[in-house]
Write a protein that holds these residues in place. Structure first.
Motif, short mmCIF file in Angstrom:
data_model
loop_
_atom_site.label_atom_id
_atom_site.label_comp_id
_atom_site.label_asym_id
_atom_site.label_seq_id
_atom_site.Cartn_x
_atom_site.Cartn_y
_atom_site.Cartn_z
N ALA A 211 0.58 1.46 3.21
CA ALA A 211 0.14 0.16 3.73
C ALA A 211 -1.27 0.36 4.27
O ALA A 211 -1.82 1.45 4.18
N ARG B 209 -0.48 -4.09 0.69
CA ARG B 209 0.40 -4.27 1.86
C ARG B 209 -0.42 -4.12 3.14
O ARG B 209 -0.15 -3.28 3.99
N SER C 265 6.97 0.08 3.84
CA SER C 265 6.33 -0.72 2.82
C SER C 265 7.11 -0.58 1.52
O SER C 265 7.78 0.43 1.30
N ASP D 154 1.55 -9.04 1.31
CA ASP D 154 0.23 -8.70 1.82
C ASP D 154 -0.11 -9.57 3.03
O ASP D 154 0.42 -10.67 3.19
#
Length: 112
Positions: A73, A47, A39, A23
């Protein structure tokens, strides 16, 4: 002497590939106009990523989300990311931005 189709050469597209595995990842671009982004998580909020400022005024960047349909993401509409809303891509989603020398300003997006 006129310009013909043979006068033009295809230029290779410079790309950078980034797979988000944590993250709050900061992504720096040099002079690549295409970011192939992936991702390893199915929840966008797990993410998140940010873009590092570019000092090149007029630098156009297209982000193409490349990983499978179950991953995602998030690029938030905060800080130097001037977006119409947070971007949470799915496979083949694109986001095109332009730099004003500090900020990344959204030009277009597509969910494809």
């Amino acid at each position: 002497m006129g310009i013909t189709a043979d006068s033009f050469l295809a230029l290779p597209q410079k790309t950078k590939t980034v797979t988000l595995t944590a993250d709050n990842t900061a992504v720096t671009m040099a002079d690549e106009p295409l970011l192939l982004l992936g991702s390893d998580d199915t929840t966008a909020a797990n993410r998140t990523f940010t873009l590092v400022a570019s000092s090149i005024v007029g630098y156009r960047l297209t982000i193409l989300f490349t990983t499978g349909s179950s991953t995602t993401a998030q690029l938030a509409d905060t800080g130097i990311q001037k977006l119409s809303a947070a971007w949470e891509p799915v496979q083949y989603g694109t986001l095109t931005l332009i730099s004003d020398g500090t900020n990344w300003i959204e030009v277009s997006r597509s969910a494809n």
